[in-house]
Scaffold this active site. Sequence first.
Site, PDB file in Angstrom:
ATOM      1  N   CYS A  94      22.061  49.490  -4.575  1.00 48.54           N
ATOM      2  CA  CYS A  94      23.125  48.720  -5.234  1.00 48.54           C
ATOM      3  C   CYS A  94      24.023  48.167  -4.138  1.00 48.54           C
ATOM      4  O   CYS A  94      23.728  48.351  -2.946  1.00 48.54           O
ATOM      5  CB  CYS A  94      23.891  49.554  -6.267  1.00 48.54           C
ATOM      6  SG  CYS A  94      24.786  50.947  -5.585  1.00 48.54           S
TER       7      CYS A  94
ATOM      8  N   ASN B 243      26.284  51.538  -2.717  1.00 47.72           N
ATOM      9  CA  ASN B 243      25.656  52.876  -2.658  1.00 47.72           C
ATOM     10  C   ASN B 243      26.666  53.998  -2.900  1.00 47.72           C
ATOM     11  O   ASN B 243      26.523  55.108  -2.388  1.00 47.72           O
ATOM     12  CB  ASN B 243      24.922  53.088  -1.318  1.00 47.72           C
ATOM     13  CG  ASN B 243      24.012  54.319  -1.249  1.00 47.72           C
ATOM     14  OD1 ASN B 243      23.840  54.909  -0.183  1.00 47.72           O
ATOM     15  ND2 ASN B 243      23.427  54.718  -2.330  1.00 47.72           N
TER      16      ASN B 243
ATOM     17  N   CYS C 276      28.235  54.008  -6.347  1.00 46.47           N
ATOM     18  CA  CYS C 276      28.329  54.159  -7.815  1.00 46.47           C
ATOM     19  C   CYS C 276      26.941  54.217  -8.465  1.00 46.47           C
ATOM     20  O   CYS C 276      26.455  55.289  -8.818  1.00 46.47           O
ATOM     21  CB  CYS C 276      29.148  53.018  -8.424  1.00 46.47           C
ATOM     22  SG  CYS C 276      30.834  52.897  -7.780  1.00 46.47           S
ATOM     23  N   ARG C 277      26.285  53.062  -8.639  1.00 51.54           N
ATOM     24  CA  ARG C 277      25.050  53.027  -9.438  1.00 51.54           C
ATOM     25  C   ARG C 277      23.849  53.666  -8.754  1.00 51.54           C
ATOM     26  O   ARG C 277      23.152  54.490  -9.361  1.00 51.54           O
ATOM     27  CB  ARG C 277      24.719  51.569  -9.808  1.00 51.54           C
ATOM     28  CG  ARG C 277      25.732  50.955 -10.738  1.00 51.54           C
ATOM     29  CD  ARG C 277      25.615  49.449 -10.775  1.00 51.54           C
ATOM     30  NE  ARG C 277      25.990  48.834  -9.511  1.00 51.54           N
ATOM     31  CZ  ARG C 277      25.901  47.551  -9.241  1.00 51.54           C
ATOM     32  NH1 ARG C 277      25.400  46.730 -10.161  1.00 51.54           N
ATOM     33  NH2 ARG C 277      26.294  47.080  -8.075  1.00 51.54           N
ATOM     34  N   SER C 278      23.563  53.274  -7.513  1.00 51.26           N
ATOM     35  CA  SER C 278      22.326  53.794  -6.901  1.00 51.26           C
ATOM     36  C   SER C 278      22.374  55.304  -6.627  1.00 51.26           C
ATOM     37  O   SER C 278      21.350  55.972  -6.805  1.00 51.26           O
ATOM     38  CB  SER C 278      21.926  52.999  -5.650  1.00 51.26           C
ATOM     39  OG  SER C 278      22.890  53.072  -4.646  1.00 51.26           O
TER      40      SER C 278
ATOM     41  N   ASP D 142      28.036  46.654 -12.405  1.00 54.07           N
ATOM     42  CA  ASP D 142      28.841  47.293 -11.365  1.00 54.07           C
ATOM     43  C   ASP D 142      30.111  47.887 -11.978  1.00 54.07           C
ATOM     44  O   ASP D 142      30.954  47.144 -12.483  1.00 54.07           O
ATOM     45  CB  ASP D 142      29.187  46.192 -10.349  1.00 54.07           C
ATOM     46  CG  ASP D 142      30.016  46.706  -9.198  1.00 54.07           C
ATOM     47  OD1 ASP D 142      30.359  47.908  -9.197  1.00 54.07           O
ATOM     48  OD2 ASP D 142      30.314  45.902  -8.308  1.00 54.07           O
TER      49      ASP D 142
HETATM   50  P1  4NP Z   1      27.926  50.071  -6.466  1.00 47.89           P
HETATM   51  O1  4NP Z   1      29.447  49.630  -6.752  1.00 47.89           O
HETATM   52  O2  4NP Z   1      27.254  48.857  -5.932  1.00 47.89           O
HETATM   53  O3  4NP Z   1      27.420  50.458  -7.821  1.00 47.89           O
HETATM   54  O4  4NP Z   1      28.012  51.231  -5.485  1.00 47.89           O
HETATM   55  C1  4NP Z   1      30.251  49.048  -5.764  1.00 47.89           C
HETATM   56  C2  4NP Z   1      30.852  49.844  -4.818  1.00 47.89           C
HETATM   57  C3  4NP Z   1      31.677  49.275  -3.862  1.00 47.89           C
HETATM   58  C4  4NP Z   1      31.882  47.911  -3.856  1.00 47.89           C
HETATM   59  C5  4NP Z   1      31.264  47.102  -4.792  1.00 47.89           C
HETATM   60  C6  4NP Z   1      30.442  47.679  -5.743  1.00 47.89           C
HETATM   61  N1  4NP Z   1      32.766  47.336  -2.895  1.00 47.89           N
HETATM   62  O5  4NP Z   1      32.991  46.110  -2.957  1.00 47.89           O
HETATM   63  O6  4NP Z   1      33.264  48.039  -2.019  1.00 47.89           O
END
Ligand code: 4NP
Length: 156
Positions: free
Chosen positions: A12, A15, A17-19, A128
């Site tokens: 994701c 890395n 939240c989702r993954s 997200d």
């Molecule tokens: P993820 O969520 O892709 O599900 O881990 C996010 C975590 C951090 C960010 C964006 C999405 N960020 O912009 O820092």
Amino acid sequence: MESEKKRVLFICLGNICRSPIAHAIFEHLVKENGTSDKWEVDSAAIGEWHVGKQPDRRALKVLKENGIDFRHAVRQITQDDFDKFDYIFGMDHMNMSDLEELNGSRKSKAKVEMLGKYDPENVLVIPDPYYDTQAEFYPVYAQCYRCCKAFLKSFQ
Ligand code: 4NP
């Protein structure tokens, strides 16, 4: 045998939240069905912002509430991952276009797919939840769980 292991990488943007949620669920499921020796499971980020950190506390909370204790140091995807892993799963269309761009026109071993393709409820995009509240992590968990379960079932 090590060489017979199937390798799965969840991707994701961050890395955190989702993954990591999908990574933890899949590891949990293969432990549960006694096939953890047949799988190598990992997760990684498209972006470099959170490298070395633990997953978001909201992701860890939803995992813990579902009986899964998880630790993972965030890492960024590398070009080698496209040849090491058999499956690379993205969460949304932006992940997919980033993965396509990262791999360029190289022919790689990994099958690169959206994790949501396996959802028996046909919800393709795993959104997200980073800028949302804890509440948005529960449907993300449920989606990841359905998809991981269905993907694993496709090997039985
Ligand atoms: P993820 O969520 O892709 O599900 O881990 C996010 C975590 C951090 C960010 C964006 C999405 N960020 O912009 O820092």
